[in-house]
Design a protein around this motif. Structure first.
Motif, PDB file in Angstrom:
ATOM      1  N   LYS A 105       0.830  -1.205   0.000  1.00  0.00           N
ATOM      2  CA  LYS A 105       0.000   0.000   0.000  1.00  0.00           C
ATOM      3  C   LYS A 105       0.872   1.267   0.000  1.00  0.00           C
ATOM      4  N   LEU A 137       2.020   1.938  -3.438  1.00  0.00           N
ATOM      5  CA  LEU A 137       0.931   2.523  -4.222  1.00  0.00           C
ATOM      6  C   LEU A 137       0.780   4.018  -3.902  1.00  0.00           C
ATOM      7  N   ASP A 138       0.801   4.348  -2.621  1.00  0.00           N
ATOM      8  CA  ASP A 138       0.648   5.744  -2.212  1.00  0.00           C
ATOM      9  C   ASP A 138       1.763   6.624  -2.744  1.00  0.00           C
ATOM     10  N   ASN A 148       3.164   6.210  -5.559  1.00  0.00           N
ATOM     11  CA  ASN A 148       3.127   6.133  -7.034  1.00  0.00           C
ATOM     12  C   ASN A 148       4.261   5.309  -7.623  1.00  0.00           C
ATOM     13  N   THR A 165       1.230   1.019  -9.929  1.00  0.00           N
ATOM     14  CA  THR A 165      -0.092   1.493 -10.320  1.00  0.00           C
ATOM     15  C   THR A 165      -1.161   0.773  -9.509  1.00  0.00           C
ATOM     16  N   LEU A 166      -2.377   1.270  -9.629  1.00  0.00           N
ATOM     17  CA  LEU A 166      -3.480   0.628  -8.920  1.00  0.00           C
ATOM     18  C   LEU A 166      -3.683  -0.791  -9.431  1.00  0.00           C
ATOM     19  N   ASP A 209      -1.317  -2.742 -10.630  1.00  0.00           N
ATOM     20  CA  ASP A 209      -0.247  -3.552 -10.033  1.00  0.00           C
ATOM     21  C   ASP A 209      -0.587  -3.902  -8.583  1.00  0.00           C
ATOM     22  N   TYR A 210      -1.104  -2.919  -7.869  1.00  0.00           N
ATOM     23  CA  TYR A 210      -1.457  -3.117  -6.472  1.00  0.00           C
ATOM     24  C   TYR A 210      -2.519  -4.210  -6.321  1.00  0.00           C
ATOM     25  N   GLU A 211      -3.569  -4.115  -7.134  1.00  0.00           N
ATOM     26  CA  GLU A 211      -4.654  -5.102  -7.036  1.00  0.00           C
ATOM     27  C   GLU A 211      -4.162  -6.498  -7.388  1.00  0.00           C
ATOM     28  N   LYS A 225      -1.894  -7.711  -4.544  1.00  0.00           N
ATOM     29  CA  LYS A 225      -2.732  -7.952  -3.383  1.00  0.00           C
ATOM     30  C   LYS A 225      -3.483  -9.274  -3.515  1.00  0.00           C
TER      31      LYS A 225
END
Length: 333
Positions: free
Chosen positions: A309, A312-313, A315, A318-319, A321-323, A326
């Motif tokens: 996280k 992600l915060d 940058n 990317t979102l 990549d994060y999802e 996760k």
């Protein structure tokens, strides 16, 4: 008419500083040809002092209010009659100067140009402007007369403020350098800096016959270039803190960013004469590096998700990549 003027000039007179202008510190009593007659009365009001300069020398300094009877060599009638061939001008001259004893309050000051020094912690050039006010009073008119006023008939608080303010920048710069104040501390330490400068400046004021009674710094202003440098330092500091939160070093964080930017810029890489496949390889390397850093010193999935996280915060990823990451971590539970 001429005879009347002759007699009028010989009569004893009252000498006083009427309607004292609060901006005036030093005032010469206007006297025709500087002849002060014998038995004239000198009135010194509260908050005033007086200097008698007789035949070119300071003969007396009167610093207590009251009424004084003056005795000079200018005796009525005799002086004028003896000096008929000198256009009735006496050879005995007494100049009378009044000065202000009351405090001169809330004199504004400001640095005419930014103070320049090197920050002791971040080693960057700093340009700083300061402003404030100060108060003082005259304690030795003899020193002030000799060192500052000289032969002037009038001297104002504004004249003296200019002289005194020119002494502030060097003392302030020396104090900041000796105490090693960082730009981050200046605003929070204005009161402390003011108190230390007060002690230092009292000695300078004393040498001029003055007592500094109050000194304050009210505000500060960094120049535009210094503000840009401070902003860059703040950005880097934030990045370092973020990297530490993620269990990374700052260099590792920057390495991830470089890989991220290179992976996103496949067209640009290819346009520079590098094969398109290099971009795909960078993308894979970025993904692998991210996996490695997320797992570094992480004992559980919750810790890995926290680091993910943070990336992600910041940058870094990317979102999407994060999802994806996760989902992988949760599937391993």
């Amino acid at each position: 008419m001429k005879l009347f003027n002759l007699f009028r000039r010989q009569l004893s007179s009252v000498i006083q500083w009427k309607d004292q202008n609060p901006e005036l510190l030093w005032y010469k009593f206007p006297s025709e040809e500087d002849e002060i007659k014998n038995s004239s009365k000198l009135i010194i009001a509260p908050g005033q002092g007086c200097v008698l300069v007789y035949e070119g020398k300071i003969s007396e300094i009167l610093d207590k209010d009251g009424i004084y009877n003056l005795k000079t060599d200018n005796h009525p009638f005799i002086t004028t009659l003896v000096n008929l061939r000198k256009s009735f001008e006496s050879e005995h001259k007494l100049h009378i100067y009044f000065f202000r004893k009351a405090q001169i309050l809330n004199q504004g000051w400001g640095t005419p140009s930014p103070l320049k020094y090197i920050d002791a912690i971040y080693n960057i050039p700093v340009e700083l402007g300061l402003n404030g006010n100060f108060s003082y009073q005259i304690i030795s008119i003899n020193d002030l007369f000799i060192n500052v006023i000289g032969s002037k008939n009038h001297y104002t608080a504004d004249d003296l403020r200019t002289v005194l303010s020119e002494r502030f920048p060097q003392q302030i710069t020396s104090l900041i350098a000796s105490e090693k104040y960082s730009f981050q501390e200046i605003d929070s330490q204005l009161n402390t800096i003011s108190q230390k400068l007060f002690s230092i400046l009292k000695k300078d004021f004393s040498s001029l016959g003055l007592e500094l009674t109050d000194f304050r710094i009210n505000g500060s202003q960094f120049d535009s270039e210094t503000q840009k440098r401070i902003a860059r330092i703040a950005d880097i500091t934030t990045d370092v803190q973020a990297a530490q939160e993620a269990g990374l070093s700052y260099s590792e964080l920057e390495k991830l960013r470089a890989l991220r930017d290179a992976a996103k810029n496949e067209g640009g890489v290819a346009g520079a004469g590098i094969q398109l496949g290099v971009g795909m390889e960078l993308g894979k390397k970025f993904s692998d590096q991210t996996d490695e850093l997320i797992s570094k010193n992480s004992d559980g999935v919750a810790e890995k998700l926290r680091k993910l996280k943070i990336l992600l915060d910041e940058n870094i990823i990317t979102l999407a990549d994060y999802e994806e990451k996760k989902k992988e971590l949760l599937n391993n539970l």
